[in-house]
Design an enzyme around this catalytic site. Structure first.
Site, PDB file in Angstrom:
ATOM      1  NE  ARG A 105      47.283  76.481 -10.288  1.00  0.00           N
ATOM      2  CZ  ARG A 105      47.239  76.761  -8.966  1.00  0.00           C
ATOM      3  NH1 ARG A 105      46.930  75.699  -8.003  1.00  0.00           N
ATOM      4  NH2 ARG A 105      47.508  78.096  -8.525  1.00  0.00           N
ATOM      5  CE  LYS A 140      32.521  54.240  -0.821  1.00  0.00           C
ATOM      6  NZ  LYS A 140      31.589  54.635   0.212  1.00  0.00           N
ATOM      7  CE  LYS A 172      31.108  46.017  -0.106  1.00  0.00           C
ATOM      8  NZ  LYS A 172      31.335  47.226  -0.351  1.00  0.00           N
ATOM      9  CD  GLU A 201      28.729  44.982   3.077  1.00  0.00           C
ATOM     10  OE1 GLU A 201      29.247  45.882   2.625  1.00  0.00           O
ATOM     11  OE2 GLU A 201      27.412  44.475   2.423  1.00  0.00           O
ATOM     12  CG  ASP A 222      27.514  47.989   5.251  1.00  0.00           C
ATOM     13  OD1 ASP A 222      28.247  48.946   5.270  1.00  0.00           O
ATOM     14  OD2 ASP A 222      26.521  47.867   4.577  1.00  0.00           O
TER      15      ASP A 222
END
Length: 285
Positions: A105, A140, A172, A201, A222
């Site tokens: 597993r 992320k 940002k 950004e 963005d």
């Protein structure tokens, strides 16, 4: 880097395998295999793809099996980064039945997850083929698995964006809001005399010239739609690299790439990639 190409050295690989197995084994180990399977029993197991996929994580699977049976015999049938069809054999393992059942597993979870990321990444890379744009991953990622997940995106054909916060300066909207302006933020970054690239950004076209005038070396566009991205590309006219981000999926990425941006960053290739179906079929040794 170890010979397998994994972004972990040997000690880090062993630590990952050890902690993953410990999570699964608990205090008493695999009591089912221990109580049911004879200690001397041996098995042969074939790890195989049950759907088309891009391989990633096989060296880790091998390490899981060897951690519980150092003398097991392993034949690697594919390499990380390979595209394979359903039914393709990835690995053949022969060894202690108890050890193989216990490691199964953890080995499968790891390969299914990393191959899932590589497979989804390849779909995005294929979608922008021929445009000149490069696919980037993001931060992320699953906590604790960033190195491995970014490795998986490379196996799928993407390029790595920042690995950590110390890898590059990305100013940002929140940074700009705190210091008061794009110019102040960029100038503060440049005043540090850092050798790191300063990226900014921008959300609107009217932010581009102030960012460039202040010394920005790269722009992140963005959440701009394709018509706005085309205007941004024309306005910048090759002065700095441009990265598009936000609103990117398999239906939109081709149109974004065709605007002329240099890079497209996609969080979902790590954040939302489903595990692929890989099985371990046991045979008599």
């Amino acid at each position: 880097m170890i010979a397998s190409g994994l972004p972990l050295n040997d000690a880090e690989v062993q630590d990952f395998v050890r902690s993953t197995l410990a999570e699964d084994l608990g205090e008493r180990g695999d009591v089912t295999s221990k109580f049911v399977v004879p200690e001397t029993a041996r098995l042969k197991a074939v790890m195989a793809a049950r759907e088309p996929l891009v391989v990633a994580g096989l060296p880790l699977a091998e390490t899981f099996f060897r951690a519980l049976d150092a003398s097991c015999e392993i034949e690697i049938k594919a390499q990380d980064g390979d595209r394979v069809e359903a039914g393709a054999e990835l690995m053949v393992v022969t060894g202690s039945a108890r050890a193989l059942l216990t490691a199964e597993r953890s080995a499968l979870n790891t390969v299914q997850h990393l191959a899932g990321i590589a497979t989804l990444t390849r779909q995005y890379v294929d979608a922008i083929e021929g445009t000149g744009a490069k696919l980037l991953d993001t931060r992320k990622t699953t906590p604790g698995l960033r190195l491995l997940e970014k490795y998986a995106t490379r196996m799928g054909g993407a390029h790595n964006h920042r690995l950590r916060l110390d890898d590059g300066i990305l100013i940002k909207d929140n940074h700009i809001a705190i210091v008061g302006s794009i110019e102040a933020a960029v100038q503060a970054a440049l005043a540090s005399r850092t050798v790191l690239q300063v990226q900014v950004e921008v959300d609107t076209l009217d932010q581009i010239e102030p960012a460039l005038a202040a010394g920005a070396e790269r722009l992140l566009l963005d959440n701009m739609d394709p018509p706005t991205l085309r205007k941004a590309v024309a306005l910048v006219n090759g002065r700095v690299p441009l990265e598009a981000s936000g609103g990117v999926n398999l239906n939109t990425i081709r149109g974004i790439a065709e605007t002329g941006v240099d890079f497209i960053s996609v969080g979902r290739i790590t954040q939302s990639a489903p595990a692929v179906d890989i099985g371990l079929d046991f045979l008599s040794a």
